[in-house]
Each structure stands twice: as structure tokens, then as C-alpha cells.
Design an enzyme around this catalytic site. Structure first.
Site, PDB file in Angstrom:
ATOM      1  N   MET A 173       0.862  -1.177   0.000  1.00  0.00           N
ATOM      2  CA  MET A 173       0.000   0.000   0.000  1.00  0.00           C
ATOM      3  C   MET A 173       0.897   1.224   0.000  1.00  0.00           C
ATOM      4  O   MET A 173       1.710   1.418   0.907  1.00  0.00           O
ATOM      5  CB  MET A 173      -0.973  -0.007   1.172  1.00  0.00           C
ATOM      6  CG  MET A 173      -0.390  -0.255   2.534  1.00  0.00           C
ATOM      7  SD  MET A 173      -1.694  -0.216   3.777  1.00  0.00           S
ATOM      8  CE  MET A 173      -0.724  -0.324   5.278  1.00  0.00           C
ATOM      9  N   ARG A 293      -3.701  -1.857  10.866  1.00  0.00           N
ATOM     10  CA  ARG A 293      -3.510  -1.681  12.309  1.00  0.00           C
ATOM     11  C   ARG A 293      -3.767  -2.968  13.070  1.00  0.00           C
ATOM     12  O   ARG A 293      -3.065  -3.279  14.041  1.00  0.00           O
ATOM     13  CB  ARG A 293      -4.395  -0.532  12.809  1.00  0.00           C
ATOM     14  CG  ARG A 293      -3.839   0.818  12.394  1.00  0.00           C
ATOM     15  CD  ARG A 293      -4.769   1.982  12.634  1.00  0.00           C
ATOM     16  NE  ARG A 293      -4.090   3.223  12.243  1.00  0.00           N
ATOM     17  CZ  ARG A 293      -4.661   4.426  12.226  1.00  0.00           C
ATOM     18  NH1 ARG A 293      -5.929   4.552  12.562  1.00  0.00           N
ATOM     19  NH2 ARG A 293      -3.966   5.491  11.876  1.00  0.00           N
ATOM     20  N   TYR A 436       4.708   2.828  12.886  1.00  0.00           N
ATOM     21  CA  TYR A 436       4.062   2.733  11.574  1.00  0.00           C
ATOM     22  C   TYR A 436       2.597   2.305  11.668  1.00  0.00           C
ATOM     23  O   TYR A 436       2.142   1.795  12.665  1.00  0.00           O
ATOM     24  CB  TYR A 436       4.847   1.912  10.570  1.00  0.00           C
ATOM     25  CG  TYR A 436       5.121   0.443  10.787  1.00  0.00           C
ATOM     26  CD1 TYR A 436       4.612  -0.291  11.841  1.00  0.00           C
ATOM     27  CD2 TYR A 436       5.918  -0.221   9.857  1.00  0.00           C
ATOM     28  CE1 TYR A 436       4.882  -1.639  11.979  1.00  0.00           C
ATOM     29  CE2 TYR A 436       6.195  -1.578   9.979  1.00  0.00           C
ATOM     30  CZ  TYR A 436       5.677  -2.277  11.040  1.00  0.00           C
ATOM     31  OH  TYR A 436       5.938  -3.617  11.172  1.00  0.00           O
ATOM     32  N   GLU A 437       1.876   2.599  10.592  1.00  0.00           N
ATOM     33  CA  GLU A 437       0.413   2.455  10.506  1.00  0.00           C
ATOM     34  C   GLU A 437      -0.305   3.286  11.569  1.00  0.00           C
ATOM     35  O   GLU A 437      -1.374   2.921  12.050  1.00  0.00           O
ATOM     36  CB  GLU A 437      -0.024   0.984  10.601  1.00  0.00           C
ATOM     37  CG  GLU A 437       0.736   0.017   9.729  1.00  0.00           C
ATOM     38  CD  GLU A 437       0.848   0.452   8.275  1.00  0.00           C
ATOM     39  OE1 GLU A 437       0.081   1.323   7.828  1.00  0.00           O
ATOM     40  OE2 GLU A 437       1.724  -0.078   7.572  1.00  0.00           O
ATOM     41  N   GLY A 438       0.300   4.396  11.924  1.00  0.00           N
ATOM     42  CA  GLY A 438      -0.288   5.297  12.915  1.00  0.00           C
ATOM     43  C   GLY A 438       0.399   5.148  14.250  1.00  0.00           C
ATOM     44  O   GLY A 438       0.388   4.076  14.861  1.00  0.00           O
TER      45      GLY A 438
END
Length: 446
Positions: A173, A293, A436-438
Site C-alpha cells: 500500500m 492496524r 508505523y500504521e499510525g
């Protein structure tokens, strides 16, 4: 460890949760596939047995191939030449084993070559893999991106792309850019429609892209000229076979060395729209990120398990003052706290995955027929719970993974600071999970 699934009884405990009966009924549509596929389950007992067997196979591959390769992959890492990525030799062996075992496209319907698994047993597989090698876990578990394409792509895209992922091709992604990290509405990769070619063209740079030389990419790009916020962004599908994207470099990272983190240059790359224009960030990336997440929460639990395993084994083996250090209360207390965090985090992870399973299965059914009032109420309830629990599972487990990795090194004492022990790799790999991913801070806001 003989088998990364059977040696962890907590996994089977969570697999056999009472909610699974409803999840399986929804996912299997009342077990209607048994009339079309001779390998489809006949009933609840049959489908649960299938999950158990696939998890055991995953645990065996992880134990016999992925875990022994982990240190070599960490040392070698992937290579970049002529704009392409070549995985470490151990990573290639890992991927080959997973593909041959049919462990790709796990959650996709059988008509595309998938296993039609719910999110919960798939997430367990992701945890198991991450416990051996979190970097490889990134490459393999990015197959989960196909969920977003399945949810928002059209039938033609389904038929062309989903079978390829089920057959073993990889995904990425492509969201982050040099000036757009947490603030994804600042994405500037340009998408312009090519009338002559009847396609979209992508131009610009993406940065920090995990598995950036994958076969299929989901790309966030600015399709609406003159816009500067999230309303001008759309989601695109880029197929590596079409060319137009080069890997400028692989980042030199602290951890997860097996996973190539790439800077990508798009030069008039041919792409196609996924879903509708202008909904790229507002709708599609949010769905993509929620899946990611949950994946990082699973990776974090795997790393927590790995840290606990290493700490416990060392504490039993290492002797000081005439006895094993596990007999000292200070060390025993550290291990007890590590196990408590591991168990609590795992319980939170699988409760979240079950919420996700129910609402996603009902969403899928709604594309085929109108939901009953009771089903709509059920869908709304579990979607709301999933939205609340997903950032909680990601935030808490990523912090627990870091804490357990830290304590694992502490139990090892001076040896933990030496590179020949696995605890230092686990420590380095765990650090990214809260970023990562927030970040954890963004999960708190969510």
C-alpha cells in the site's frame, strides 16, 4: 519450538471462542459452498477443524523454515539493483514455502482461489509468523490489502487481481510521501487521466513503502487538480507488470531488515481507479489502515511472545550464585509481568478481530441482498466496537511489544547487548510497531 501454533495453547483457546459459531455461519453463508467445492466445510465442526489444521501447518512452516532463516535474513536483508528489489535468500525460501502450502489470499472467497477464512484465524497466522520473523511477516501479511480491493473494486478487478494474490503474488500500500506521513491529506503524487490510453497515469514519489516492489500496489494519489486536502485524493491499483515505477533505494533501517522499505519513483505509470474518485482517503484508506492496524497488533503480539520465550528460556538456563536466575524474585516478577502483558494483549487482539469478522461478513452479505433489520442492527453494533477496539489493540500491543523486548534484554543482562542473541533482533524489530500504521499517539486520538 516444535510448532509455533500447537506449543501456544492460548491460540487454540481464542480460536474456540463462542463468537466463532456466528462468524462462521456468516462467513460460510450457511455452509452453502459445500455444494460447489468438495473441500468446502460441511458444518461448524468441519470448518473449525479446517482452521485448526491450517494453523498447525503455518506453525510447522514457521518452526522449520521461517525461524531458522530469521537471523540470516536479518544479516543479509534485501538488495536493490536497476530499480528492482531482490529479497534475501531466506525470505525467498519463506515465501516459497507459504505459497506451496496455499497460505495466500486466505480471507478471499473460494471462487478466486482463496480459503474463505475469517479475519480471526488469519490474524493468528500473522501472529505466528511474526513471532519468528517480524520482517517476513510484513511481506506475507500484506496480502491483507486485497481485502480493500475486494471491498471497493469492481467485478472485473476482482476477477483479474484477486486470483493472482491467492496464487502467491505480493502486495503493498503506497501511501506515505516525503511530506505526507501521519498527515495523509497532504499527499501530492499526481494522477491524471490519459484519454488516449483510457487509463490513469501516476507521477511523483512515495517514501517508506513496505514491500515497495510488490506485484500489486494500492496507491493514494491526487486525482483532482487544484485541490490540497483529502477530498482531492483517490485510490488506484498499480500492476508491476505494466512498468513505470522504479525503486530508488531501500531504506537502511534499525530493524525488520527482511522487509524492504522503499522509496518509489512513479514516471507516467499506468494505473486504474479503485472505487470512486475523491474517496481515496476519506473512505478507502481508512478501511485499508484499519486492516493494517490489526495486522500490526498481531505482529506486536508475536514479538511479545518471542520476547517472553527468549527471556524465559534464558532465565531457566542462566545460573548465578549457584541457582537459575528465574528463582530470583526480581527476574521471576519480570517474566510474570511480561506474560500478563502478552496474555492481555492477545485477548484484546482476538476480541477485536471477532468484532471485525462479524461486521465485515454482514457488509459482504449486504452486497448480495438486503440485510434484515436485525442484521443491520448487528452490523452497526460490531462496526462501532471494531472502530473503538482497533486503535486500542494496535496502540496497547505495540507498546507491550516494546516493553517486553526491553525486559527480555534486561533478563539476559550483558549477554542481551551482544548481537549473537536473538533478543537484540526482537528489540530492534519491535521498535517500529508503535510508529508505523499510525503512531501510538494517533491511536490514542482514534
Amino acid at each position: 519450538m516444535a510448532n509455533f501454533y500447537t506449543e501456544i495453547p492460548e491460540l487454540k483457546y481464542h480460536l474456540n471462542n463462542p463468537m466463532m459459531e456466528r462468524i462462521c455461519e456468516l462467513k460460510e453463508r450457511g455452509y452453502q459452498d459445500k455444494d460447489k467445492y468438495d473441500y468446502a466445510p460441511q458444518d461448524y465442526a468441519d470448518v473449525m477443524d479446517s482452521y485448526d489444521k491450517v494453523l498447525e501447518i503455518t506453525g510447522e512452516i514457521t518452526s522449520e523454515i521461517i525461524a531458522p532463516n530469521a537471523e540470516g535474513v536479518d544479516a543479509e536483508g534485501p538488495h536493490c539493483a536497476n530499480g528492482r528489489v531482490e529479497y534475501a535468500s531466506g525470505t525467498k525460501q519463506n515465501l516459497d514455502a507459504m505459497v506451496k502450502a496455499g497460505l495466500n489470499g486466505m480471507t478471499m472467497p473460494r471462487r478466486f482461489g482463496g480459503l474463505n477464512f475469517p479475519i480471526t484465524p488469519y490474524t493468528m497466522c500473522a501472529e505466528i509468523v511474526a513471532a519468528a520473523d517480524a520482517g517476513f511477516g510484513n511481506i506475507w501479511s500484506l496480502q491483507d490489502c486485497i481485502e480493500t480491493l475486494y471491498e471497493f473494486g469492481n467485478e472485473d478487478q476482482h476477477s483479474r487481481f484477486i486470483p493472482r494474490i491467492c496464487a502467491g503474488e505480493t502486495m503493498s500500500m503506497d501511501l506515505t510521501e516525503p511530506d505526507a506521513g501521519s498527515d495523509l491529506q497532504s499527499v501530492m503524487l499526481k494522477a491524471t487521466y490519459d484519454e488516449a490510453g483510457n487509463c490513469w497515469r501516476l507521477n511523483g514519489v512515495k517514501r517508506f513503502i513496505t514491500n515497495g516492489d510488490a506485484n500489486l500496489h494500492l496507491v493514494l494519489a491526487r486525482s483532482e487538480e487544484g485541490t490540497k486536502d483529502g477530498r482531492g485524493l483517490s485510490m488506484f491499483i498499480y500492476d508491476k507488470n505494466e512498468g513505470g515505477v522504479d525503486v530508488r533505494r531501500i531504506e537502511n533501517k534499525l530493524g525488520i531488515h527482511g522487509s524492504p522499505t522503499c522509496e518509489l519513483v512513479y514516471k507516467n505509470a499506468k494505473a486504474e481507479l479503485c472505487g470512486e474518485r475523491k474517496l481515496g482517503l476519506i473512505k478507502y484508506v481508512m478501511a485499508l489502515m484499519n486492516g493494517a492496524r490489526l495486522g500490526i497488533a498481531a505482529q506486536s503480539v508475536g514479538l511479545s511472545q518471542a520476547a517472553y520465550n527468549e527471556g524465559l528460556a534464558y532465565a531457566k538456563d542462566r545460573k548465578q550464585f549457584g541457582k537459575a536466575i528465574i528463582e530470583f524474585p526480581a527476574v521471576y516478577d519480570m517474566l510474570a509481568l511480561m506474560k500478563a502483558k502478552l496474555d492481555a494483549g492477545r485477548a484484546l487482539l482476538y476480541q477485536t478481530s471477532r468484532y471485525v469478522d462479524i461486521y465485515k461478513a454482514l457488509d459482504d452479505i449486504a452486497r448480495e441482498r438486503k440485510l434484515t433489520p436485525e442484521e443491520r442492527q448487528e452490523q452497526k453494533k460490531y462496526a462501532k466496537l471494531a472502530d473503538a477496539f482497533t486503535p486500542l489493540a494496535k496502540g496497547m500491543n505495540s507498546e507491550y511489544a516494546n516493553q517486553n523486548a526491553y525486559d527480555c534484554i534486561q533478563i539476559h543482562g550483558g549477554s542481551g547487548f551482544m548481537l549473537e542473541y536473538a533478543c537484540q533482533r526482537i528489540y530492534r524489530d519491535a521498535r517500529i510497531t508503535s510508529i508505523y500504521e499510525g503512531t501510538t499517539q494517533l491511536q490514542t486520538v482514534a
